[in-house]
Design an enzyme around this catalytic site. Structure first.
Site, PDB file in Angstrom:
ATOM      1  N   GLU A 166       0.832  -1.209   0.000  1.00  0.00           N
ATOM      2  CA  GLU A 166       0.000   0.000   0.000  1.00  0.00           C
ATOM      3  C   GLU A 166       0.870   1.263   0.000  1.00  0.00           C
ATOM      4  O   GLU A 166       0.623   2.212   0.748  1.00  0.00           O
ATOM      5  CB  GLU A 166      -0.955  -0.022   1.198  1.00  0.00           C
ATOM      6  CG  GLU A 166      -1.965  -1.156   1.113  1.00  0.00           C
ATOM      7  CD  GLU A 166      -3.003  -1.125   2.222  1.00  0.00           C
ATOM      8  OE1 GLU A 166      -4.170  -1.424   1.939  1.00  0.00           O
ATOM      9  OE2 GLU A 166      -2.636  -0.797   3.375  1.00  0.00           O
ATOM     10  N   GLU A 244      -6.653  -7.855  -1.051  1.00  0.00           N
ATOM     11  CA  GLU A 244      -7.207  -7.760   0.301  1.00  0.00           C
ATOM     12  C   GLU A 244      -8.705  -7.511   0.196  1.00  0.00           C
ATOM     13  O   GLU A 244      -9.136  -6.358   0.029  1.00  0.00           O
ATOM     14  CB  GLU A 244      -6.545  -6.641   1.107  1.00  0.00           C
ATOM     15  CG  GLU A 244      -5.122  -6.938   1.541  1.00  0.00           C
ATOM     16  CD  GLU A 244      -4.593  -5.910   2.531  1.00  0.00           C
ATOM     17  OE1 GLU A 244      -5.412  -5.133   3.075  1.00  0.00           O
ATOM     18  OE2 GLU A 244      -3.368  -5.882   2.756  1.00  0.00           O
TER      19      GLU A 244
END
Length: 714
Positions: A166, A244
Site C-alpha cells: 500500500e 485484500e
C-alpha cells in the site's frame, strides 16, 4: 513442467488473466499470519483453508519478528517461516508472499523494527534514504536465503511476491520501489510473479504505489465493480485481483464493541468477484492474536489521538481467533464450491470446534510492587539532562520508567545520579509546588507518581486536557513517571515515533513562565519473561501495594486432564498485561471491547500453571485482582459507544478530506449514473454522517471506504 522429479511451476499473466504454467488460473486465497499463531496450530488453519476451496494462502512476513536487533535473526519456533510455507505446500496450497519490508497488518510499526528509530536522526522510513535502504536490503537478502528454495520454479509453493505494501498511501519514491523490485528479482528470483497492493478509492493511490511491468492489485471490502473500474483507470490490461478483500475489521481499545460484518454481505461480494473472473484473497481468513505488545495502532493525524488495536486479531474473520469455523466459513465455502462446480461434505475433523478447558478460578497468592521490583525489571539505565526515549535504552516495547533526580555539582556528568542528587530534586519540587506539569513527550500512556503515590495520568488516546499540578501541602520529595508503550502506529503518520518520555518536562502557569525540570534517570522495562522470572514475590497478607504492582496466582491441570484452549478474564483490573507460564498473552483493559485474553492449549501444562497480572493503576480496593479461565471469549457489547466511535471517525475523516475532495470522490463513484455531480457530492456528505454506523458495518468497520480512502490518499 518437471525436471529431475521436481515439478516446476510459474505464475504469470497475459492481458486479461492469470496463467499457471501457461493455463488460465483464478486464484482463491486466504490470509494467514503465522506470527499470530502457535506453530502447532499452523497445519489446522491451512487444512481448513484448503477445505474452504482455496488454492492459495497469502503470507505476510514481519521484519520485526525475525530481526529482533540489527543482525540478530530468528527463524525458529513461531518464527519458522519456511516450516509454515512447507506446511502450506503439503496442504495443497500455493503461497503468495508479502515480505514488505513494510506490511501494515495492524502489527506494531507495520512490521518495521523499532531499532531503526535508535538512529540519529531517524531515517526516512520506506524511502530510498541510504540508512533505511541499507537495513531493508539486508532484511530482503536474509529472507531470500530462507524462501528461494521454496519458489515454484524450484518445486516449492511460492508463486508470487509483493513489492512493499500500500505504498500509494505513503509516498512517491519510485526509486525505492524500483530498488525493491530489482532486489527481489535478484535474490528471491526473477521467476516469481511480482505485484503491488493499493486501495482503489482515488486514482493517485494506484499511480503512486505501482510500477510499470508489475501487476497492480486492489484492496477493498465492497463495491467490487466500482473498485475494479478505478483500478482499470491505472492498469488498463492484466488480470483483476483483490489482494485484500476485507471480510471484517479490526477493533480498537475503547471502541465499545467488537466490529462485525454479516456472512451474507461477505458471501455476496465474493460471489460477484468470482463471477467477474477476478482472483480474490480473503483478508483475513484467520487473524489470530497479537501476543505480547505487538498490536499496532492508527493515528488521527489532525488531533494526534492514538487509536490502539486490541490484542485479539479476531477481525470477525472466516475463522475465529481460536480457529473455529464461523457462519462466514460456510457461506464462503458454498459460494466457492458452487463457482468451481464442486460439491463436497466437510470432514468431521474440520467442522469440529477446538477443545476448550473447563472454566475455573485462578487463586492469587502473591504480589510485588513495581517500584520494589525495579532492579530486576530494568535492562538499561541512563542518567541525562532530559529523559531518554526507550529506543535509546535498547528496547522497543513495554514500559519506560523515569525519575526526576535533578542536578548537583557533585555529579561528574552534570546530570547527577539518583542517589547523589535526590536532595536537588526535592528542592526543585518544593520550589515548583502547586504549578502544573507539562510532559508533551510522553508516549503513550503516562502514570505520574509523587513520593510513590499516584498524582495523575496522561492518556494520548483520550487526548484529555487534564491539569496535573505538583503537590503543595506538603510538597513532593520525588517525581516518577511510568510510561506505557501502548502501541506503535502501523499505518500512516506516526510510523517513526519514538516512545517513552523524551524532550522537555516543565512546570509553569504559562508557556513563558515554564521552568524545565533538568536531570532525569531513565530505565527500560521491557517485561520479558526473563525479567518476570526474577520478581521478588511476597505472600498476600491483606495489605496490597499502593500503585502499580504485579500479582501472581496458580491453577492446576490434573494428570488426566488434557491441555486445551482457554480465555483469561481479569474483570477487576483496569490496565496492564497478563502472562501465562512466562508467556505474555497481551494487554488487558477494563474498558474493552476485548475483555478476555486467548490462551492456546500449547501454553498450558499438566500440574501447576502460573498466571502473572500486571496492574499499572493499582487496584480500586484492597482486594487482589480476580482472575478466571473461561470457555468462550468475552467482549463488551456497548453498541452505542461503538456508534459514537464510528461517527467520530467519519466526522474526523470528512474534516480532513474537505468538502471539495469529498464531492469529487462522490461524483466519481456515481459518474454515469446521475447528473449534477456537485449536488450528488453534497448529498453524499450529509448521508455519510447520518449513516456512519451502517456504513461501518457494511464496509467491515472502516467507517466508510470512500472517506477513509480519500483521507489516506491526501
Amino acid at each position: 513442467m518437471a525436471s529431475n522429479g521436481i515439478v516446476r511451476r510459474v505464475l504469470s499473466y497475459d492481458r486479461s488473466t492469470l496463467l499457471l504454467d501457461g493455463v488460465p488460473h483464478q486464484m482463491i486465497s486466504g490470509s494467514l499470519c503465522y506470527f499470530r499463531m502457535m506453530p502447532d496450530q499452523w497445519s489446522d488453519r491451512l487444512t481448513k483453508l484448503a477445505a474452504l476451496g482455496a488454492n492459495a494462502v497469502e503470507v505476510y512476513v514481519p521484519w520485526n519478528f525475525h530481526e529482533l536487533r540489527p543482525g540478530e535473526w530468528d527463524f525458529s519456533g513461531a518464527a519458522d517461516l519456511t516450516g509454515f510455507i512447507r506446511l502450506a505446500g503439503d496442504a495443497g496450497l500455493n503461497v503468495v508472499l508479502r515480505p514488505g519490508p513494510y506490511i501494515c497488518a495492524e502489527w506494531s510499526m507495520g512490521g518495521l523494527p523499532w531499532w531503526l528509530l535508535a538512529n540519529e536522526p531517524v531515517p526516512r522510513l520506506r524511502t530510498s534514504d541510504p540508512v533505511f535502504w541499507a537495513a531493508a536490503e539486508a532484511f530482503i537478502r536474509r529472507i531470500a536465503q530462507e524462501v528461494r528454495p521454496l519458489l515454484g520454479i524450484n518445486g516449492g509453493p511460492i508463486l508470487a511476491v509483493q513489492i512493499e505494501n500500500e505504498y500509494g498511501y505513503w509516498s512517491c519514491d519510485t526509486k525505492y520501489l524500483e530498488l525493491l523490485r530489482d532486489l527481489i528479482r535478484e535474490t528471491i528470483g526473477p521467476e516469481a510473479m511480482l505485484f503491488t497492493v493499493d486501495g482503489c478509492f482515488t486514482q493517485e493511490t494506484q499511480k503512486l504505489g505501482g510500477l510499470d511491468g508489475v501487476l497492480h492489485t486492489a484492496s477493498f471490502g465492497s463495491s467490487a465493480e466500482s473498485r475494479f473500474r478505478m483500478l482499470r483507470e491505472t492498469q488498463t490490461e492484466g488480470p483483476l485481483m483483490c489482494m485484500e478483500f476485507w471480510v471484517g475489521w479490526f477493533s480498537t481499545w475503547g471502541g465499545g464493541a467488537k466490529i462485525e460484518r454479516s456472512a451474507s454481505s461477505v458471501a455476496s461480494e465474493l460471489a460477484q468477484m468470482l463471477a467477474m473472473g477476478a482472483s480474490v484473497n480473503l483478508f483475513v481468513f484467520h487473524g489470530g492474536t497479537s501476543f505480547g505488545f505487538m498490536a499496532g495502532a492508527n493515528l488521527d493525524a489532525a488531533s494526534g489521538r492514538l487509536e490502539p488495536h486490541v490484542t485479539s486479531y479476531d477481525y470477525d474473520a472466516i475463522l475465529t481467533e481460536s480457529g473455529e469455523l464461523t457462519p462466514k466459513y460456510h457461506s464462503c465455502r458454498d459460494v466457492i464450491l458452487r463457482h468451481l462446480g464442486r460439491s463436497q461434505a466437510l470432514p468431521a475433523s474440520i467442522s469440529a470446534p477446538p477443545a476448550v478447558l473447563a472454566p475455573r478460578a485462578v487463586r492469587i497468592t502473591q504480589h510485588v510492587g513495581l517500584l520494589e521490583a525495579l532492579p530486576v525489571l530494568t535492562t538499561c539505565t541512563k542518567v541525562d539532562v532530559r529523559p531518554v526515549p526507550i529506543e535509546f535504552l535498547g528496547e522497543g516495547t513495554g514500559y519506560g520508567f523515569y525519575r526526576f533526580v535533578g542536578t548537583s555539582s557533585s555529579s561528574s556528568s552534570g546530570a547527577g545520579t539518583s542517589n547523589g542528587s535526590s536532595g536537588a530534586a526535592a528542592k526543585a519540587l518544593e520550589a515548583l509546588a502547586g504549578l502544573p506539569l507539562k510532559l508533551p513527550g510522553a508516549l503513550d500512556f503516562a502514570l505520574l507518581l509523587t513520593d510513590g503515590r499516584r498524582l495523575g495520568t496522561l492518556d494520548r488516546q483520550e487526548m484529555s486536557a487534564s491539569r496535573i499540578e505538583l503537590p503543595r501541602n506538603p510538597p513532593a520529595h520525588s517525581l516518577e513517571v511510568i510510561v506505557e508503550v501502548t502501541a506503535r502506529v502501523n499505518f500512516g503518520p506516526g510510523l517513526a515515533e519514538r516512545k517513552g518520555l523524551s524532550g522537555r518536562v516543565a512546570a509553569g502557569l504559562r508557556p513563558q513562565d515554564e521552568r524545565e525540570l533538568v536531570g532525569w534517570e531513565s530505565r527500560a522495562l521491557p517485561m520479558h519473561a526473563e525479567q518476570l522470572a526474577k520478581l521478588p514475590w511476597r505472600d498476600l497478607n491483606g495489605c496490597l501495594p499502593e500503585g502499580p504492582a504485579f500479582y501472581r496466582g496458580f491453577f492446576e491441570l490434573s494428570a488426566d486432564e488434557e491441555p486445551a484452549d482457554t480465555y483469561l478474564l481479569v474483570p477487576s483490573s483496569s490496565r496492564g498485561f497478563v502472562a501465562l507460564n512466562g508467556f505474555n498473552l497481551g494487554w488487558h483493559r477494563r474498558e474493552g471491547p476485548q475483555l478476555s485474553l486467548y490462551a492456546p492449549a500449547s501454553l498450558l501444562r499438566r500440574g501447576r500453571n502460573e498466571v502473572i497480572v500486571f496492574e499499572l493503576l493499582g487496584q480500586d480496593s484492597q482486594v487482589a485482582p480476580a482472575v478466571s479461565l473461561e470457555a468462550r471469549p468475552k467482549w463488551s457489547r456497548n453498541r452505542a459507544k461503538l456508534a459514537a466511535h464510528q461517527v467520530r471517525e467519519v466526522v474526523s475523516s470528512i474534516r480532513q478530506v474537505g468538502p471539495r475532495q469529498l464531492c469529487r470522490l462522490a461524483a466519481h463513484e456515481l459518474s454515469g449514473r446521475c447528473v449534477g455531480r456537485l449536488a450528488v457530492g453534497c448529498l453524499a456528505l450529509a448521508c455519510l454522517v447520518a449513516g456512519a454506523v451502517y456504513l461501518a458495518r457494511r464496509f467491515g468497520g472502516s467507517a466508510t471506504e470512500m472517506v477513509c480512502g480519500a483521507n489516506r490518499a491526501i
